[in-house]
Design an enzyme around this catalytic site. Structure first.
Site, mmCIF file in Angstrom:
data_model
loop_
_atom_site.group_PDB
_atom_site.id
_atom_site.type_symbol
_atom_site.label_atom_id
_atom_site.label_comp_id
_atom_site.label_asym_id
_atom_site.label_seq_id
_atom_site.Cartn_x
_atom_site.Cartn_y
_atom_site.Cartn_z
ATOM 1 N N ASP A 159 0.800 -1.121 0.072
ATOM 2 C CA ASP A 159 0.064 -0.065 0.020
ATOM 3 C C ASP A 159 0.851 1.125 -0.042
ATOM 4 O O ASP A 159 0.686 2.186 -0.743
ATOM 5 C CB ASP A 159 -0.896 -0.013 1.139
ATOM 6 N N GLU B 98 -2.479 -2.254 -9.101
ATOM 7 C CA GLU B 98 -1.257 -1.391 -9.182
ATOM 8 C C GLU B 98 -1.113 -0.635 -10.575
ATOM 9 O O GLU B 98 -0.094 -0.149 -10.790
ATOM 10 C CB GLU B 98 -0.144 -2.012 -8.879
#
Length: 527
Positions: free
Chosen positions: A409, A435
């Site tokens: 994260d 992502e």
């Protein structure tokens, strides 16, 4: 002549007693309509006892009779000032603790005990005797220590009640000031009359208090019948005004501040009593440096105000309503401040969830596509180019598998932070997938878009991510495409995705630009 004047005075005193009885009976009759009616009933009853006992004292023939009636007088005069003070507290909405209320009666109770036993201790009267050369028996006294205590206590109760009422004058609506003046007079007139008696300036040295109570009783009766005194009190209105959860600013016709309640002062901490008389724009400028932000309309003021406090901000709904006079004409307005902070905060949270990615704070996929379609439509209308940059964090799965999802994260947030500062102000930035990120930039064609993508690519490894595992280098692969004229967003996204795939296949951490052989001819889909 003196005897005749005494007879007249006794008659006037008796009339005063009758008025007190009438006031007492009227209070009993209206007790359901009068807050604190038991105080008023007892007060007027005790005043009647005092007045008639005084009249019987004047009519007495012997010193013993005079002493007996003096004892009855102090049943009334001793306790009446305390009840008057309690009535004032009830009128202004103040609540005294029960123990304090009871303690107010201690001194009158002691006085009531001392008067019939005065011949044993002489603490109340050092001496009581008949005057010489008077047509009717009249008593004179030499006061004792407790007389001074009782007298000072009586003056103190009357003075305290009067001052408490005077303090209410400014914040009392003019419609209620007449009854307030009546109550103030009920405190000060007997006090002044008693003071003149003690100074020895009254005719024949007679106590004028029983007579002036005739005046105050008449004023009370008139006020209760004509102005509904004690039935609809300005302080009850004030209590309602102050108990409102909404902030209220009272404005006159020129928008000058007339009054405000406690809730408004809590909502706007900079609001001060010294601002009364300022216009709404002036007082707002004093509080926050700018004019009142909500526009005036024909239907009044209605809108939203954001108020910045020290550590947080508050949102207030603002609404105005007209105040009508007796003839139905407008005399001012009430500006209501309704705390909507939680509602606006919830709306903002829902907006964030609907529009933005919860982790990175940039647009989510759905919102990006919606806005990018509008941007492409605008570019088409203005015959301007638009480019898409799609990029993917290299080897992102390894960050998660090696260091954990928290670090993964952090990598995503780091990538967004590094890229955001390099994007032009009109660019759209969104999270396209796990992502994967996408940027839409209006006015950019192929080479310029590729150059911007290269700047983003170089920025990522230039500032490694600081983590508990040490500095982590982040890279990404980029696919770029441009559209001009009639073009479809979905087609551009497919081209950018294909270019991104080529960038990954050629070794990652590179920028690849889509090569277009044929531009689609369909118009862009509007949002």
């Amino acid at each position: 002549m003196i005897e005749s004047s005494i007879t007249v005075y006794i008659t006037l005193v008796a009339i005063s007693g009758v008025l007190s009885i009438f006031l007492c009976l009227y209070s009993v009759y209206k007790r359901k309509d009068i807050p604190g009616s038991h105080y008023l009933i007892l007060l007027t009853a005790l005043q009647a006892v005092y007045i008639f006992a005084f009249a019987f004292e004047l009519a007495s023939d012997t010193l013993e009779e005079i002493k007996r009636w003096i004892m009855f007088e102090y049943i009334g005069i001793g306790f009446a000032p305390v009840l008057g003070l309690l009535l004032v507290f009830r009128y202004i909405g103040a609540v005294l603790p029960r123990l304090l209320t009871y303690s107010l009666f201690v001194i009158p109770a002691v006085t009531l005990f001392m008067i019939p036993t005065n011949d044993r201790h002489h603490l109340f009267y050092k001496l009581i005797y008949l005057r010489e050369n008077t047509p009717t028996p009249m008593a004179d006294v030499v006061i004792g220590e407790w007389y001074i205590v009782q007298g000072a206590y009586t003056f103190g109760c009357l003075l305290a009640g009067g001052l408490l009422l005077i303090r209410q004058w400014r914040k009392t609506n003019r419609a209620y000031r007449l009854q307030l003046f009546t109550l103030i007079s009920g405190q000060f007139v007997p006090m002044i009359a008693s003071f003149l008696y003690l100074m020895g300036v009254t005719p024949n040295g007679m106590d004028p208090v029983p007579f002036v109570l005739c005046i105050t009783s008449a004023m009370y009766i008139w006020a209760m019948m004509s102005t509904h005194m004690l039935r609809i009190t300005p302080i009850a209105k004030e209590s309602l005004f102050e108990s409102m959860a909404e902030g209220v600013l009272v404005l006159d016709l020129s928008e000058k501040l007339v009054d405000y309640n406690g809730a408004a002062q809590r909502m706007l901490p900079q609001l001060k009593a010294s601002m009364i008389g300022d216009t709404l724009d002036v007082l707002w400028k004093k509080m926050c440096g700018s004019k009142f932000p909500v526009a005036r309309a024909g239907g009044g003021i209605q809108g939203h105000v954001k108020w910045q406090l020290q550590h947080a901000s508050s949102d207030y709904e603002v609404r105005s309503s007209v105040i009508k006079g007796k003839r139905g004409d407008s005399v001012g307005s009430l500006l209501m401040l309704i705390d909507a902070t939680e509602r606006y905060r919830l709306q903002e949270q829902l907006k964030q969830q609907a529009y933005y990615d919860g982790l990175t704070g940039i647009y989510n996929r759905a919102q990006f596509i919606r806005r990018a379609r509008t941007m492409l439509e605008t570019a088409y209308s203005g015959q301007q180019p638009m480019s898409l940059i799609l990029f993917d964090i290299d080897h992102f799965k390894q960050f998660n598998d090696t260091y954990g999802h928290d670090t993964g994260d952090a990598v995503l947030i780091h990538a967004v932070t590094a890229c955001r500062s390099l994007l032009p102000g009109d660019a759209l930035f969104g999270r396209y997938g796990g992502e994967e990120f996408v940027v839409a930039v209006p006015g950019y064609k192929g080479e310029a878009a590729a150059q911007l993508a290269n700047q983003l690519r170089e920025a990522l490894p230039a500032a490694p991510l600081a983590s508990v595992h040490g500095p982590l280098t982040v890279t990404a692969s980029f696919g770029v495409t441009s559209g001009h004229g009639q073009y479809v967003l979905e087609a551009m996204l497919r081209e950018a995705d294909e270019a991104l795939y080529e960038a990954k296949r050629s070794g990652r951490n590179t920028v690849h630009t889509a090569i277009r052989s044929l531009a689609p001819k369909s118009r862009p889909i509007s949002s």
